[in-house]
Design a protein around this motif. Structure first.
Motif, PDB file in Angstrom:
ATOM      1  N   THR A  27      11.080 -50.122   0.965  1.00 11.22           N
ATOM      2  CA  THR A  27      11.701 -48.876   0.503  1.00 11.22           C
ATOM      3  C   THR A  27      10.643 -47.818   0.207  1.00 11.22           C
ATOM      4  OG1 THR A  27      13.567 -50.108  -0.408  1.00 11.22           O
ATOM      5  CG2 THR A  27      13.222 -47.876  -1.236  1.00 11.22           C
ATOM      6  N   LEU A  52      16.979 -39.890  -1.145  1.00  9.31           N
ATOM      7  CA  LEU A  52      18.020 -40.666  -1.825  1.00  9.31           C
ATOM      8  C   LEU A  52      19.377 -40.481  -1.159  1.00  9.31           C
ATOM      9  CD1 LEU A  52      17.087 -40.088  -5.561  1.00  9.31           C
ATOM     10  CD2 LEU A  52      16.892 -42.217  -4.271  1.00  9.31           C
ATOM     11  N   VAL A  58      27.518 -42.156  -0.389  1.00  8.51           N
ATOM     12  CA  VAL A  58      26.695 -42.978  -1.272  1.00  8.51           C
ATOM     13  C   VAL A  58      27.103 -44.435  -1.108  1.00  8.51           C
ATOM     14  CG1 VAL A  58      26.151 -43.482  -3.677  1.00  8.51           C
ATOM     15  CG2 VAL A  58      26.355 -41.111  -2.925  1.00  8.51           C
ATOM     16  N   THR A  59      26.092 -45.291  -0.941  1.00  3.67           N
ATOM     17  CA  THR A  59      26.339 -46.723  -0.750  1.00  3.67           C
ATOM     18  C   THR A  59      25.493 -47.514  -1.748  1.00  3.67           C
ATOM     19  OG1 THR A  59      24.517 -46.934   0.808  1.00  3.67           O
ATOM     20  CG2 THR A  59      26.685 -46.340   1.732  1.00  3.67           C
ATOM     21  N   ARG A  60      25.579 -48.832  -1.646  1.00  5.95           N
ATOM     22  CA  ARG A  60      24.740 -49.687  -2.478  1.00  5.95           C
ATOM     23  C   ARG A  60      23.262 -49.467  -2.140  1.00  5.95           C
ATOM     24  NH1 ARG A  60      25.678 -52.169  -6.842  1.00  5.95           N
ATOM     25  NH2 ARG A  60      24.430 -53.939  -6.228  1.00  5.95           N
ATOM     26  N   TRP A  62      21.887 -46.632  -1.467  1.00  6.28           N
ATOM     27  CA  TRP A  62      21.469 -45.476  -2.259  1.00  6.28           C
ATOM     28  C   TRP A  62      21.049 -45.960  -3.644  1.00  6.28           C
ATOM     29  CZ3 TRP A  62      22.465 -43.498  -6.987  1.00  6.28           C
ATOM     30  CH2 TRP A  62      22.015 -42.209  -7.256  1.00  6.28           C
ATOM     31  N   GLU A  63      21.852 -46.837  -4.225  1.00  6.18           N
ATOM     32  CA  GLU A  63      21.528 -47.369  -5.553  1.00  6.18           C
ATOM     33  C   GLU A  63      20.206 -48.126  -5.530  1.00  6.18           C
ATOM     34  OE1 GLU A  63      24.791 -49.692  -7.010  1.00  6.18           O
ATOM     35  OE2 GLU A  63      26.199 -48.028  -6.817  1.00  6.18           O
ATOM     36  N   ARG A  64      19.958 -48.857  -4.438  1.00  4.76           N
ATOM     37  CA  ARG A  64      18.709 -49.615  -4.323  1.00  4.76           C
ATOM     38  C   ARG A  64      17.504 -48.672  -4.246  1.00  4.76           C
ATOM     39  NH1 ARG A  64      16.311 -53.677  -6.066  1.00  4.76           N
ATOM     40  NH2 ARG A  64      14.765 -54.515  -4.675  1.00  4.76           N
ATOM     41  N   LYS A  65      17.616 -47.623  -3.419  1.00  6.14           N
ATOM     42  CA  LYS A  65      16.521 -46.650  -3.308  1.00  6.14           C
ATOM     43  C   LYS A  65      16.283 -45.987  -4.660  1.00  6.14           C
ATOM     44  CE  LYS A  65      18.267 -44.295   0.185  1.00  6.14           C
ATOM     45  NZ  LYS A  65      18.427 -43.323   1.283  1.00  6.14           N
ATOM     46  N   HIS A  66      17.349 -45.610  -5.327  1.00  4.49           N
ATOM     47  CA  HIS A  66      17.244 -44.979  -6.646  1.00  4.49           C
ATOM     48  C   HIS A  66      16.537 -45.919  -7.614  1.00  4.49           C
ATOM     49  CE1 HIS A  66      18.627 -43.734 -10.641  1.00  4.49           C
ATOM     50  NE2 HIS A  66      18.669 -42.513 -10.135  1.00  4.49           N
ATOM     51  N   SER A  67      16.929 -47.171  -7.600  1.00  5.46           N
ATOM     52  CA  SER A  67      16.342 -48.162  -8.503  1.00  5.46           C
ATOM     53  C   SER A  67      14.847 -48.333  -8.248  1.00  5.46           C
ATOM     54  CB  SER A  67      17.063 -49.505  -8.326  1.00  5.46           C
ATOM     55  OG  SER A  67      16.439 -50.507  -9.074  1.00  5.46           O
ATOM     56  N   PHE A  82      16.279 -37.865 -12.292  1.00  6.57           N
ATOM     57  CA  PHE A  82      17.257 -38.811 -12.802  1.00  6.57           C
ATOM     58  C   PHE A  82      17.979 -38.282 -14.037  1.00  6.57           C
ATOM     59  CE2 PHE A  82      14.003 -41.762 -10.834  1.00  6.57           C
ATOM     60  CZ  PHE A  82      14.627 -41.732  -9.600  1.00  6.57           C
TER      61      PHE A  82
END
Length: 93
Positions: A27, A52, A58-60, A62-67, A82
């Motif tokens: 990532t 992002l 928005v998918t899971r 997206w959440e992974r990249k954000h995390s 954020f």
């Protein structure tokens, strides 16, 4: 330092303390390719947000990249994004 050097240093540190950190490495490398391998102050909030957002809804993922990016907040200074204040991230857009 340019972005790839910062990412390499961060990854080396994480792996040295025992983390596998393989998915995160992919990532972060993708992020570096997307925004360009440039000095950190040249990375704009718009480019981070575009990374992002990706393409489509928005998918899971997206959440992974954000995390992953949130996990390196201390390195990249992404907290303003954020917290909803993208104008103060990294370098001014």
């Amino acid at each position: 330092m340019i972005l790839s050097e910062i990412i390499a240093s961060f990854v080396d540190h994480r792996q040295a303390i025992g983390m596998r950190f393989r998915t995160e490495v992919r990532t972060l490398k993708s992020f570096c390719r997307f925004v360009g391998d440039r000095p950190l102050p040249e990375v704009t909030a718009d480019r981070v947000l575009a990374f992002l957002a990706g393409r489509g809804p928005v998918t899971r993922f997206w959440e992974r990249k954000h995390s992953v990016l949130a996990g390196v907040d201390g390195v990249f200074g992404l907290r303003p994004i954020f917290n909803g204040d993208a104008g103060r991230c990294c370098a001014s857009s």
